[in-house]
Design a protein around this motif. Structure first.
Motif, short mmCIF file in Angstrom:
data_model
loop_
_atom_site.label_atom_id
_atom_site.label_comp_id
_atom_site.label_asym_id
_atom_site.label_seq_id
_atom_site.Cartn_x
_atom_site.Cartn_y
_atom_site.Cartn_z
N HIS A 99 12.44 6.97 8.16
CA HIS A 99 12.31 7.70 9.40
C HIS A 99 13.85 8.31 9.63
N SER B 84 -11.19 4.29 0.77
CA SER B 84 -10.00 4.60 1.62
C SER B 84 -8.92 5.32 0.88
N LYS C 176 5.10 9.16 3.79
CA LYS C 176 6.25 8.49 3.09
C LYS C 176 5.85 7.21 2.20
N THR C 177 5.07 6.33 3.15
CA THR C 177 4.76 5.35 2.37
C THR C 177 3.80 5.44 1.21
N LEU D 105 -8.94 7.41 -1.97
CA LEU D 105 -8.97 8.75 -2.25
C LEU D 105 -8.64 9.93 -1.25
N LYS E 232 3.89 17.23 6.66
CA LYS E 232 2.32 17.37 6.45
C LYS E 232 2.01 18.85 6.66
N SER F 63 -2.91 11.21 1.40
CA SER F 63 -2.44 12.32 1.97
C SER F 63 -1.65 13.05 0.68
N1 LIG Z 1 -7.45 8.80 2.19
C1 LIG Z 1 -6.58 9.49 2.79
N2 LIG Z 1 -6.81 10.85 2.72
C2 LIG Z 1 -5.70 11.81 3.21
N3 LIG Z 1 -4.93 11.34 4.17
C3 LIG Z 1 -4.95 9.98 4.28
C4 LIG Z 1 -5.73 9.06 3.57
N4 LIG Z 1 -5.40 7.82 4.12
C5 LIG Z 1 -4.60 7.84 4.88
N5 LIG Z 1 -3.98 9.19 5.09
C6 LIG Z 1 -2.81 9.72 5.72
O1 LIG Z 1 -1.87 9.09 5.50
C7 LIG Z 1 -0.84 9.01 6.88
C8 LIG Z 1 -0.04 7.84 6.62
O2 LIG Z 1 0.85 7.99 5.55
P1 LIG Z 1 2.08 7.18 5.50
O3 LIG Z 1 1.73 5.50 5.79
O4 LIG Z 1 2.60 7.25 4.16
O5 LIG Z 1 3.06 7.62 6.57
P2 LIG Z 1 4.46 7.29 6.86
O6 LIG Z 1 5.23 8.83 6.42
O7 LIG Z 1 4.90 6.23 5.98
O8 LIG Z 1 4.55 7.10 8.29
P3 LIG Z 1 5.33 6.06 9.02
O9 LIG Z 1 6.98 6.68 9.30
O10 LIG Z 1 4.72 5.78 10.17
O11 LIG Z 1 5.38 4.75 8.34
C9 LIG Z 1 -1.98 8.84 7.74
O12 LIG Z 1 -1.41 9.43 8.96
C10 LIG Z 1 -3.16 9.72 7.33
O13 LIG Z 1 -3.27 11.00 7.95
#
Ligand SMILES: Nc1ncnc2c1ncn2[C@@H]1O[C@H](COP(=O)(O)OP(=O)(O)OP(=O)(O)O)[C@@H](O)[C@H]1O
Ligand SMILES: [Mg+2]
Length: 384
Positions: free
Chosen positions: A341, A66, A36-37, A68, A362, A14
């Motif tokens: 979080h 996955s 975030k992750t 990109l 987002k 993302s």
């Molecule tokens: N290839 C990709 N292209 C665009 N967006 C993606 C891709 N792969 C994953 N994502 C997005 O990234 C999001 C996950 O991001 P991430 O794991 O960083 O979230 P987070 O903020 O850590 O969430 P959490 O608090 O649940 O751990 C997914 O919801 C998805 O929308």
């Protein structure tokens, strides 16, 4: 020491295109799925470039398909993941910028170009520059399988023909003689520590004794936690900080760290059962995780950069304040960067560390940070 000043990422999950300033203590807070992750992972991938495991790590997380950015790209824009880090050398005020681009295997007429596995990630370009008082010099420049490094006398040397498209030059340059700056950047990145979701199941390394070897810095998976505690107790002979951290989280409890022989171990004594020491296999998941975080943040020597991904996982809200104190204290000794979080944790860190947590959001599927400008600074910096 090299201090991280900025991280820039594009095309990775993302993270469509983002440059984020990095402070001595950086705190990012945001809801599920905001990315975030992904931000945390992009830092791990930068380290993987230095360790020589970048393409393997990308393949392991699902491959380029996955990883990109899944959204639309501008016309003519190639599918690439770009990662870069700007590192400031404290002593000389030089800025090192390392950047790497990863892409897909090229194909022509349905066949791969060159010897390659169809789905493997490939390193396309790599560059290391150093900016000294306004002048920029390129010390490593790589385009696919060719490129050069420049030694400390300014002489260029070809990277040779041995470099594979799956290898980073930064991670595979075996002979760094004459290239102290490349070695410096590689060592700095390789020394970063990442802590995410310490395992606490019955087989977790945190629950087992470990070899008694003086251990100044906790491993990413926490497998040498007992040795880190034993080093504080029996080598530094000062457990005031760790005792304070334990008492702040579990009032009246005390860490017991026997002098190790072959193996190091530890236990906790709780005020309800003063005659009994509870060993790691008996401790709750949250208790053990908190102790691992304390080991990471209070070690004898801290790594140059510590990144934490959601350290609050499985901790009771009452532990947010002691954890925030630990984080703020560690940030006086090294750089700490975390995503969470927990607004409560972010607020406590803001108080103890005098920093402003940044809000991850987002927008149209793209991860962004509130108040961040496209140019990579925060809007309020203009007003200071
Ligand atoms: N290839 C990709 N292209 C665009 N967006 C993606 C891709 N792969 C994953 N994502 C997005 O990234 C999001 C996950 O991001 P991430 O794991 O960083 O979230 P987070 O903020 O850590 O969430 P959490 O608090 O649940 O751990 C997914 O919801 C998805 O929308
Ligand atoms: Mg996450």
């Amino acid at each position: 020491m090299l201090v991280v000043r900025e991280i820039a990422v594009s095309g990775y999950r993302s993270l469509r295109r983002i440059s984020v300033p990095v402070d001595p203590l950086s705190v990012f807070v945001g809801g599920n799925g905001t990315g975030k992750t992904n931000l945390y992972r992009s830092l791990e991938l930068l380290q993987a470039a230095a360790r020589g495991t970048l393409t393997r790590d990308l393949a392991a997380e699902g491959g380029m398909d996955s990883a990109l950015w899944a959204g639309r790209r501008r016309q003519g824009e190639t599918a690439r993941i770009c990662l870069s880090a700007t590192l400031r050398h404290d002593a000389t005020a030089q800025d090192f910028v390392y950047a790497v681009e990863i892409g897909l295997v090229e194909q022509s007429g349905g066949k791969t170009v060159g010897a390659a596995f169809l789905l493997e990630p490939q390193i396309k370009t790599e560059r290391l520059t150093v900016r000294t008082r306004g002048r920029t010099a390129v010390i490593l420049d790589r385009d696919r399988r060719t490129g050069f490094v420049r030694d400390d006398a300014g002489r260029k040397r070809s990277l040779g023909h041995d470099l594979l498209p799956t290898e980073t030059a930064l991670g595979s340059l075996l002979d760094a003689t004459g290239h102290p700056e490349i070695a410096l950047v590689r060592l700095a990145l390789a020394g970063w520590r990442f802590h995410h979701d310490f395992r606490t199941d019955a087989e977790s390394p945190l629950r087992r004794p470990c070899l008694a070897v003086t251990t100044p810095t906790l491993a990413s998976d926490g497998s040498d936690l007992a040795a880190v505690f034993a080093t504080l107790a029996h080598i530094r002979q000062d457990t005031a900080e760790i005792d304070d951290a334990v008492d702040g989280a579990f009032p009246g409890a005390g860490l017991v760290i026997p002098r190790p022989s072959r193996h190091a171990s530890f236990g906790l004594r709780f005020p309800d059962f003063p005659a009994r020491i509870f060993d790691p296999p008996e401790l709750s998941d949250g208790t053990l995780r908190y102790l691992a975080l304390a080991g990471a943040l209070l070690g004898y020597r801290l790594p140059p950069f510590i990144a934490l991904n959601e350290p609050e996982t499985s901790l009771h809200p009452d532990l947010m304040d002691p954890l925030a104190r630990l984080i703020a204290r560690a940030a006086q000794r090294t750089q700490v960067w975390l995503v969470t979080h927990s607004e409560r944790l972010a607020a406590r860190i803001a108080e103890h560390g005098s920093v402003r947590p940044r809000i991850v959001i987002k927008r149209d599927g793209e991860t962004w940070i509130d108040g961040l400008k496209r140019s990579g600074e925060f809007a309020e910096a203009d007003e200071d």
